[in-house]
Design an enzyme around this catalytic site. Structure first.
Site, short mmCIF file in Angstrom:
data_model
loop_
_atom_site.label_atom_id
_atom_site.label_comp_id
_atom_site.label_asym_id
_atom_site.label_seq_id
_atom_site.Cartn_x
_atom_site.Cartn_y
_atom_site.Cartn_z
N LYS A 380 0.80 -1.29 0.08
CA LYS A 380 -0.20 -0.13 0.14
C LYS A 380 0.98 1.15 0.14
O LYS A 380 2.19 1.20 0.30
CB LYS A 380 -0.81 -0.14 1.14
CG LYS A 380 -0.24 0.08 2.56
CD LYS A 380 -1.16 -0.38 3.75
CE LYS A 380 -0.18 -0.18 5.00
NZ LYS A 380 -1.08 -0.92 6.13
N ARG A 474 -10.75 -0.31 14.91
CA ARG A 474 -10.67 0.56 13.89
C ARG A 474 -11.32 0.11 12.64
O ARG A 474 -12.34 0.83 12.38
CB ARG A 474 -9.08 0.36 13.42
CG ARG A 474 -8.64 1.34 12.34
CD ARG A 474 -7.15 1.40 11.86
NE ARG A 474 -6.68 0.05 11.26
CZ ARG A 474 -5.55 -0.02 10.94
NH1 ARG A 474 -4.82 0.99 10.72
NH2 ARG A 474 -5.33 -1.06 10.38
N HIS A 502 -6.27 -7.54 12.91
CA HIS A 502 -5.13 -6.85 12.87
C HIS A 502 -4.89 -6.61 14.44
O HIS A 502 -5.57 -6.21 15.11
CB HIS A 502 -5.32 -5.47 12.04
CG HIS A 502 -4.13 -4.78 11.85
ND1 HIS A 502 -3.02 -5.33 11.15
CD2 HIS A 502 -3.63 -3.39 11.79
CE1 HIS A 502 -1.99 -4.45 11.18
NE2 HIS A 502 -2.31 -3.27 11.61
N ARG A 561 0.99 -10.68 6.64
CA ARG A 561 1.07 -9.39 6.05
C ARG A 561 2.08 -8.82 6.37
O ARG A 561 2.14 -7.90 7.18
CB ARG A 561 -0.50 -8.77 6.09
CG ARG A 561 -1.56 -9.42 6.05
CD ARG A 561 -2.74 -8.72 6.17
NE ARG A 561 -2.79 -7.96 7.55
CZ ARG A 561 -3.35 -8.58 8.67
NH1 ARG A 561 -3.91 -9.77 8.58
NH2 ARG A 561 -3.17 -7.89 9.71
N TYR A 607 17.30 31.02 1.47
CA TYR A 607 16.12 31.85 1.94
C TYR A 607 16.58 32.70 3.23
O TYR A 607 17.16 31.87 4.21
CB TYR A 607 14.80 31.09 2.07
CG TYR A 607 14.24 30.66 0.63
CD1 TYR A 607 13.71 31.91 -0.20
CD2 TYR A 607 13.93 29.71 0.21
CE1 TYR A 607 13.17 31.70 -1.23
CE2 TYR A 607 13.35 29.27 -0.99
CZ TYR A 607 12.81 30.58 -1.64
OH TYR A 607 12.18 30.12 -2.89
N CYS A 655 14.39 24.09 0.51
CA CYS A 655 13.50 24.67 -0.33
C CYS A 655 12.81 23.53 -0.97
O CYS A 655 13.09 22.23 -0.78
CB CYS A 655 14.30 25.16 -1.63
SG CYS A 655 15.70 26.42 -0.91
N MET A 656 11.84 23.97 -1.84
CA MET A 656 11.00 22.81 -2.54
C MET A 656 11.86 21.89 -3.33
O MET A 656 11.34 20.81 -2.94
CB MET A 656 9.85 23.51 -3.24
CG MET A 656 8.58 22.75 -3.63
SD MET A 656 7.40 23.45 -4.59
CE MET A 656 6.51 24.34 -3.38
N ASP A 657 12.48 22.53 -4.10
CA ASP A 657 13.10 21.58 -4.95
C ASP A 657 14.80 21.29 -4.62
O ASP A 657 15.25 20.41 -5.62
CB ASP A 657 12.92 22.08 -6.19
CG ASP A 657 11.45 22.38 -6.46
OD1 ASP A 657 10.74 21.54 -6.58
OD2 ASP A 657 11.17 23.90 -6.92
C1 LIG Z 1 -0.20 -1.64 6.91
C2 LIG Z 1 -0.85 -3.15 7.11
C3 LIG Z 1 0.01 -4.13 7.30
C4 LIG Z 1 1.45 -4.18 7.35
O1 LIG Z 1 2.13 -3.66 8.37
P1 LIG Z 1 3.58 -3.70 8.64
O2 LIG Z 1 3.71 -3.39 10.23
O3 LIG Z 1 4.22 -2.61 7.54
O4 LIG Z 1 4.34 -4.96 8.59
C5 LIG Z 1 -0.47 -5.35 7.56
N1 LIG Z 1 -1.84 -5.38 8.05
C6 LIG Z 1 -2.64 -4.22 7.77
C7 LIG Z 1 -4.33 -4.33 7.84
C8 LIG Z 1 -2.26 -2.93 7.38
O5 LIG Z 1 -3.06 -1.94 7.29
#
Ligand SMILES: *Cc1c(COP(=O)(O)O)cnc(C)c1O
Length: 715
Positions: A380, A474, A502, A561, A607, A655-657
């Site tokens: 993600k 959540r 989670h 995950r 700046y 700066c920005m860039d």
């Molecule tokens: C982001 C996320 C993960 C991954 O988490 P890490 O700590 O980066 O391994 C796993 N499960 C869910 C639901 C997440 O949102």
């Protein structure tokens, strides 16, 4: 033969075709089917194989033209030097053959030599090099003054003119003034297939294509290619029937076939294969030597009838020996590449992904998994700023076939770019997204009974995983809400393939956190058991993310995950975890020194004149800024970068860039030097964790904010 840069996206198809194109050139010079079927041989060598060189030219244009447009001579010069070098080496290689054939004993005035060098090539197949040199210069002049469309128009005109001196010469020779014009031209060069009339069109075509990502499926382009090849064959045979050709290297259909071929290859989602570039270049350069070699060996061993007279064996033995010769070059290139490690680049600021480190991390993590459990790569937020497509492709190659994203659009984008396997959308998707989920075969997380009913009501069949809220509060259906869970199973359009939760507090090993986490785990498995006992299939079960795995290994599940761990990152440097695999960061962030200024004591820079020199100082301007994701609160010496393996503190306000760094204590810093903002340089390292810590955030936030303007290079 083309720029071999650190290119990342979808060049694999082009690379894959290069050796075939080189073998087509070998075919032109050996006639593989000559002893079997003269017409088939004509179709292959005199018609189809003519596609090889336009292919190479177009691929060169794909990289060269946009570079020349933005960087002018700075991009043209290294290209010309590189090709001239190759041309020079190849010329030397063929000098003995040339001498043996009596080239230098004929009264060949210096002018003939010059014309061979500039137009026709110093050896018959080497015309490629002067053509691309001259063509690149012409295209450079055009794009200085004109837009690409206008340039294409002119180059098409040149090509048509070339055509009338080549395959269609029979037509132009019927018009006396034209005939006279061509006879003058042919006293300057042998053919119109050269850098003036032939190469520019394909280079510009490549340039145009560089702005036109292939948007259709490979099979669509393949169909167009097939059709245009059929027309090309027809054109070739008509040409032959009416004996129009002076030389049959240029066809009207050739640019169309090249267009379809290149787009077809670019639409294949494969990443670049530099070894094949070297292979094709070497095969191209040495195959005439191989022809001579094979003939010699055949004569000495009495195998002439097999290796020379049989055209297919002749072709094969020449091709195989040329490929064998290329092996040491490929090996040398790999060594050079791995010892140099860093990719040469024209970019201002970029991310390098270390594919070896990623593979290493995947290996380490896989060893921690219980049986029947696999890694689900969490990609993600553009893979935490690393580049989702690049990471997913590398993971795919390393055997991972499950991915997680936050939003359906992220998943759809990966699919569009050829990522296969399971893609789970972790976040909420509204009902309007259902068609997208179905179309791209994404798996959606169901977060509540109401969510399930809404998704179900759209009337599209989609795959889902149910999220159980085991205490994080959540997302998800409460572990203590059996009716809510069973309501999902009552939705006929939802194909339930998994159940997950989670963990909220897996990060630390404080007693409270451990208790809370164990309670979450207990609740979740209670739900799993109840559902299974009642005959509701739960599909894939998953609980842990990175810290869950490292602190609570061994939970029975189908997936873990992992995000952080995959990228070799932990949120806080020095975190203590139960399992501590050897994980390596895969990302480096680099930019370049644009300029170095001398300051007297008391001079200020940047700046607000925020940096004031307390001694005679040198400050370097670095080509990256906060818009690229380098935190602005590292201004005024809070952050440092690495140059020549030594730390240089940030001078003044970011700066920005761009930003300034103080390089007074680092000798010899100059324009073009590479600056490391995250990663290793010599013995020094700046980790993402350190940088996050000194800017008051966590690694995830720092990395996921790295800007889209940064290009991702895989090394
Ligand atoms: C982001 C996320 C993960 C991954 O988490 P890490 O700590 O980066 O391994 C796993 N499960 C869910 C639901 C997440 O949102």
């Amino acid at each position: 033969m083309t720029l071999t840069g650190g290119t990342v996206r979808s060049y694999g198809g082009l690379d894959l075709f290069r050796p075939f194109a080189a073998l087509l050139v070998v075919a032109v010079h050996t006639g593989p089917l000559l002893s079997f079927h003269v017409t088939a041989n004509y179709a292959i060598t005199d018609i189809l194989a003519r596609l090889a060189v336009p292919f190479f030219f177009t691929v060169t244009g794909l990289f060269l033209v946009p570079a020349v447009q933005t960087q002018g001579r700075c991009a043209l010069r290294p290209f010309l030097l590189k090709i001239s070098f190759l041309y020079g080496i190849s010329t030397l290689l063929y000098l003995p053959v040339k001498a043996y054939s009596g080239y230098f004993s004929q009264e060949s005035p210096p002018l003939t030599l010059l014309r061979d060098i500039v137009f026709d090539g110093t050896f018959f197949h080497l015309w490629y090099f002067p053509a691309i040199l001259l063509g690149a210069c012409i295209v450079y002049l055009f794009v200085q003054k004109l837009n690409l469309r206008a340039a294409l128009f002119i180059c098409a005109g040149l090509y048509l003119f070339g055509l009338l001196g080549d395959s269609y010469f029979g037509l132009s020779s019927m018009v006396p003034p034209l005939n006279a014009l061509y006879s003058v031209l042919f006293s300057i060069f042998d053919q119109t297939r050269n850098g003036l009339f032939f190469a520019p069109l394909f280079l510009v075509l490549g340039g145009l294509l560089s702005y036109r990502e292939p948007r259709r499926k490979p099979c669509v382009y393949a169909a167009v290619l097939f059709l245009s090849l059929v027309l090309l064959l027809a054109e070739g045979f008509i040409m032959k029937k009416f004996s129009l050709a002076r030389f049959d290297a240029m066809y009207l259909m050739l640019p169309f076939c090249t267009y379809a071929l290149v787009q077809c290859l670019r639409s294949l989602p494969l990443s670049g294969i530099p070894q094949l570039r070297m292979l094709s270049t070497v095969v191209y350069v040495v195959h005439p030597l191989c022809i001579i070699g094979v003939r010699g060996v055949a004569k000495m061993s009495g195998l002439t009838s097999l290796l020379v007279d049989n055209s297919l064996f002749h072709f094969l033995s020449v091709s195989i020996s040329a490929c064998l010769i290329s092996i040491p070059f490929i090996y040398y290139q790999r060594k050079k590449h791995s010892s140099k490690r860093r990719i040469e680049t024209h970019r201002r600021a970029w991310i390098e992904l270390d594919s070896d480190a990623l593979r290493h991390n995947i290996n380490e993590l896989t060893h921690l998994l219980p049986e029947q459990c696999a890694l689900m790569a969490v990609v993600k937020a553009d893979a935490y700023g690393h580049g989702a497509l690049e990471v997913a492709q590398l993971c795919g190659k390393a055997g991972i076939s499950a991915f997680a994203v936050a939003a359906a659009e992220e998943g759809a984008w990966l699919r569009k770019h050829g990522v296969s396997g399971e893609i789970l959308v972790l976040g909420y998707s509204g009902p309007e997204v259902v068609p997208l989920l179905e179309r791209y075969k994404l798996t959606q997380t169901v977060i509540s009974a109401e969510h399930a009913r809404t998704l179900n009501s759209i009337g599209h069949h989609i795959k889902v995983h149910i999220k159980v809220d085991s205490g994080m509060h959540r997302l998800g259906i409460g572990w203590d809400d059996p009716a809510g869970l069973r309501a999902v199973y009552a939705c006929p359009q939802l194909q339930i393939e998994g159940l997950f939760t989670h963990l909220a507090s897996a990060e630390t090993l404080e007693v409270d956190d451990i208790n809370r986490t164990q309670e979450q785990v207990r609740r979740f498995y209670q739900v799993v058991n109840e559902l299974q006992n009642e005959g509701f299939p739960t599909g894939k079960i998953h609980v842990q993310s990175t810290y869950g795995l490292l602190n609570y290994g061994g939970l029975p599940c189908s997936y873990v995950r992992v995000g952080l761990a995959l990228y070799g990152l932990l949120s806080n440097p020095g975190d203590h975890t139960k399992l501590s695999p050897d994980l390596r960061p895969i990302l480096s962030l680099r930019a370049k020194v644009a300029e170095v200024h001398m300051l007297e004591t008391g001079d200020s820079a940047g700046y607000d004149g925020a940096f004031v020199a307390m001694r005679p100082s040198r400050v370097a301007l670095v080509t990256i800024g906060y818009a690229d994701g380098y935190p602005r609160n590292l201004s005024m010496g809070k952050g440092a970068v690495l140059i020549h393996g030594q730390p240089a503190p940030v001078a003044g306000l970011i700066c920005m860039d761009q930003l300034l760094v103080d390089v007074t204590d680092i000798p010899g810093v100059a324009m073009g030097d590479i600056v490391t903002l995250i990663g290793q340089d010599g013995d020094a390292v700046i980790t993402a964790g350190q940088l996050a810590w000194s800017s008051g955030t966590i690694t995830n936030e720092l990395l996921s904010r790295l800007g889209a303007r940064l290009e991702r290079l895989i090394c």
